[in-house]
Design an enzyme around this catalytic site. Sequence first.
Site, PDB file in Angstrom:
ATOM      1  N   CYS A 117       0.810  -1.221   0.000  1.00 50.02           N
ATOM      2  CA  CYS A 117       0.000   0.000   0.000  1.00 50.02           C
ATOM      3  C   CYS A 117       0.845   1.274   0.000  1.00 50.02           C
ATOM      4  O   CYS A 117       0.339   2.365  -0.219  1.00 50.02           O
ATOM      5  CB  CYS A 117      -0.958  -0.011   1.177  1.00 50.02           C
ATOM      6  SG  CYS A 117      -2.039  -1.436   1.108  1.00 50.02           S
ATOM      7  N   HIS A 151      -3.864   6.856   2.521  1.00 50.32           N
ATOM      8  CA  HIS A 151      -4.159   5.543   1.930  1.00 50.32           C
ATOM      9  C   HIS A 151      -5.540   5.080   2.401  1.00 50.32           C
ATOM     10  O   HIS A 151      -5.899   5.257   3.563  1.00 50.32           O
ATOM     11  CB  HIS A 151      -3.082   4.543   2.351  1.00 50.32           C
ATOM     12  CG  HIS A 151      -3.415   3.141   1.968  1.00 50.32           C
ATOM     13  ND1 HIS A 151      -3.708   2.781   0.669  1.00 50.32           N
ATOM     14  CD2 HIS A 151      -3.518   2.003   2.708  1.00 50.32           C
ATOM     15  CE1 HIS A 151      -3.969   1.489   0.629  1.00 50.32           C
ATOM     16  NE2 HIS A 151      -3.870   0.998   1.848  1.00 50.32           N
ATOM     17  N   ASN A 195     -10.008  -0.653  -1.049  1.00 51.90           N
ATOM     18  CA  ASN A 195      -8.550  -0.535  -0.951  1.00 51.90           C
ATOM     19  C   ASN A 195      -7.927  -1.076  -2.238  1.00 51.90           C
ATOM     20  O   ASN A 195      -7.891  -2.278  -2.453  1.00 51.90           O
ATOM     21  CB  ASN A 195      -8.086  -1.348   0.270  1.00 51.90           C
ATOM     22  CG  ASN A 195      -6.593  -1.284   0.487  1.00 51.90           C
ATOM     23  OD1 ASN A 195      -5.852  -0.733  -0.329  1.00 51.90           O
ATOM     24  ND2 ASN A 195      -6.140  -1.873   1.582  1.00 51.90           N
TER      25      ASN A 195
HETATM   26  O1  UT7 Z   1      -3.978  -1.682   3.161  1.00 51.68           O
HETATM   27  C1  UT7 Z   1      -3.080  -2.621   3.640  1.00 51.68           C
HETATM   28  C2  UT7 Z   1      -3.145  -2.704   5.112  1.00 51.68           C
HETATM   29  N1  UT7 Z   1      -4.383  -3.289   5.525  1.00 51.68           N
HETATM   30  C3  UT7 Z   1      -5.139  -2.674   6.414  1.00 51.68           C
HETATM   31  O2  UT7 Z   1      -4.842  -1.587   6.831  1.00 51.68           O
HETATM   32  C4  UT7 Z   1      -6.333  -3.436   6.939  1.00 51.68           C
HETATM   33  C5  UT7 Z   1      -6.418  -3.292   8.423  1.00 51.68           C
HETATM   34  N2  UT7 Z   1      -7.450  -4.125   9.018  1.00 51.68           N
HETATM   35  C6  UT7 Z   1      -8.771  -3.853   8.877  1.00 51.68           C
HETATM   36  O3  UT7 Z   1      -9.152  -2.933   8.194  1.00 51.68           O
HETATM   37  C7  UT7 Z   1      -9.729  -4.681   9.650  1.00 51.68           C
HETATM   38  O4  UT7 Z   1      -9.009  -5.524  10.549  1.00 51.68           O
HETATM   39  C8  UT7 Z   1     -10.670  -5.570   8.775  1.00 51.68           C
HETATM   40  C9  UT7 Z   1     -11.667  -4.693   8.055  1.00 51.68           C
HETATM   41  C10 UT7 Z   1      -9.848  -6.371   7.774  1.00 51.68           C
HETATM   42  C11 UT7 Z   1     -11.439  -6.525   9.670  1.00 51.68           C
HETATM   43  O5  UT7 Z   1     -12.177  -5.774  10.629  1.00 51.68           O
HETATM   44  P1  UT7 Z   1     -12.069  -6.108  12.187  1.00 51.68           P
HETATM   45  O6  UT7 Z   1     -12.946  -5.166  12.871  1.00 51.68           O
HETATM   46  O7  UT7 Z   1     -10.622  -6.107  12.567  1.00 51.68           O
HETATM   47  O8  UT7 Z   1     -12.673  -7.560  12.243  1.00 51.68           O
HETATM   48  P2  UT7 Z   1     -12.126  -8.857  12.983  1.00 51.68           P
HETATM   49  O9  UT7 Z   1     -11.233  -9.592  12.069  1.00 51.68           O
HETATM   50  O10 UT7 Z   1     -11.611  -8.480  14.327  1.00 51.68           O
HETATM   51  O11 UT7 Z   1     -13.464  -9.645  13.184  1.00 51.68           O
HETATM   52  C12 UT7 Z   1     -14.481  -9.196  14.111  1.00 51.68           C
HETATM   53  C13 UT7 Z   1     -15.692 -10.104  13.980  1.00 51.68           C
HETATM   54  C14 UT7 Z   1     -15.359 -11.589  14.018  1.00 51.68           C
HETATM   55  O12 UT7 Z   1     -16.433 -12.243  14.640  1.00 51.68           O
HETATM   56  P3  UT7 Z   1     -16.328 -12.749  16.166  1.00 51.68           P
HETATM   57  O13 UT7 Z   1     -15.155 -13.652  16.217  1.00 51.68           O
HETATM   58  O14 UT7 Z   1     -16.152 -11.502  16.972  1.00 51.68           O
HETATM   59  O15 UT7 Z   1     -17.641 -13.421  16.388  1.00 51.68           O
HETATM   60  C15 UT7 Z   1     -15.314 -11.950  12.568  1.00 51.68           C
HETATM   61  O16 UT7 Z   1     -15.586 -13.321  12.363  1.00 51.68           O
HETATM   62  O17 UT7 Z   1     -16.318  -9.874  12.721  1.00 51.68           O
HETATM   63  C16 UT7 Z   1     -16.408 -11.095  11.999  1.00 51.68           C
HETATM   64  N3  UT7 Z   1     -16.219 -10.806  10.584  1.00 51.68           N
HETATM   65  C17 UT7 Z   1     -17.222 -10.486   9.759  1.00 51.68           C
HETATM   66  N4  UT7 Z   1     -18.550 -10.385   9.942  1.00 51.68           N
HETATM   67  C18 UT7 Z   1     -19.299 -10.025   8.888  1.00 51.68           C
HETATM   68  C19 UT7 Z   1     -15.055 -10.757   9.890  1.00 51.68           C
HETATM   69  N5  UT7 Z   1     -15.293 -10.424   8.616  1.00 51.68           N
HETATM   70  C20 UT7 Z   1     -16.627 -10.241   8.503  1.00 51.68           C
HETATM   71  C21 UT7 Z   1     -17.463  -9.898   7.441  1.00 51.68           C
HETATM   72  N6  UT7 Z   1     -18.795  -9.786   7.676  1.00 51.68           N
HETATM   73  N7  UT7 Z   1     -17.004  -9.626   6.191  1.00 51.68           N
END
Ligand code: UT7
Length: 330
Positions: A117, A257, A287
């Site tokens: 990125c 970004h 992204n």
């Molecule tokens: O550009 C390159 C660098 N990349 C970034 O900067 C990305 C940085 N990370 C992020 O933007 C976020 O971590 C994500 C958007 C990728 C994920 O969001 P999050 O709030 O960190 O979600 P998580 O992985 O902590 O998951 C939270 C919950 C989980 O459920 P439980 O275990 O709490 O029951 C996941 O299973 O959300 C669930 N989950 C979803 N639910 C609905 C994960 N993905 C989804 C989804 N829809 N698509």
Amino acid sequence: MSQNIKASITAVEGYVPEFVLTNKELEKLIETSDEWITSRTGIKERRILKDPNKGTSDMAVEAINKLLKKKNIAPEEIDLIICGTITPDMVFPATACLIADKVGAKNAFGYDISAACSSFIYALVTGQKFIESGTHKKVLVCGFDKMSSIINYEDRTTCIIFGDGGGVALLEPATDENYIVDSILKSDGSGMQFLHQKAGGSLTPPSHHSIDARLHYVYQEGQSVFKFAVTNMADVSAEIMERNNLTADDVAWLAPHQANKRIIDATARRMGVGDDKVMLNIHKYGNTTSGTIPLLLWEYENQLKKGDNLIISAFGGGFTWGSIYLKWAY
Ligand code: UT7
């Protein structure tokens, strides 16, 4: 050769493919909801390059041809093409060489920069140095990715944030005081564990096993990347302001970004910059990795004024991150 030559961005162009992949469409592919994606990331839709015969270079060619036409520049005048990308058309040759061939930039040399990125900001600073050294006068700095080629659309946490597209900036010697003033670029390879593509390189070449085990897709531990991104993008943005004696009032625009709206908000808050100064198009394109920043500059071009102080900031795989301070030149 002169020590006094500075580099200005004198034109920008962007390109996104036509096909729109909405959150509603993703609801049909994976267990997710428009509400979850919107509230966790700020993304509503992203673009996908559907044509199986087209790669990253084809998107760059679309944008460059438009840029050359609007600036009335012949392709033979281009000295150098640097392409920031992590989805090159091929492992080799460099996508920049393919782009140069396709646009007819016969006198240019070119190479790719892979910094996830941060690819575009790394490429912009590299291009800046060629202009400043006096050796090159017209440098095209590209940032494009066809992320759909390395995304697993069964991985619901990762697939929702990425899209295809990008943009290009023309760098030329400055004619006044509006130029790229300062930059801070950083990397930390220990971040690899949280964000990488496991197979396809020399460590794990493609094999039946690598395909079966789905090792050619982006692997991201989202929460960990998020924490590093928030801290580092905010820190480096504040650092470049401090060392250039810029207050929030001095900053006309932040071009951050576009990975997650919450990371963008945290960076703006740390800088003390209001929402009205933050460039944003994550809701439309998600992204696009190397593509987000040139896409922002392209979309906000008609709101920018000569002399505006811009801070560009990025964080991504590597880890790589950094900030650029520039004065808009037109
Ligand atoms: O550009 C390159 C660098 N990349 C970034 O900067 C990305 C940085 N990370 C992020 O933007 C976020 O971590 C994500 C958007 C990728 C994920 O969001 P999050 O709030 O960190 O979600 P998580 O992985 O902590 O998951 C939270 C919950 C989980 O459920 P439980 O275990 O709490 O029951 C996941 O299973 O959300 C669930 N989950 C979803 N639910 C609905 C994960 N993905 C989804 C989804 N829809 N698509």
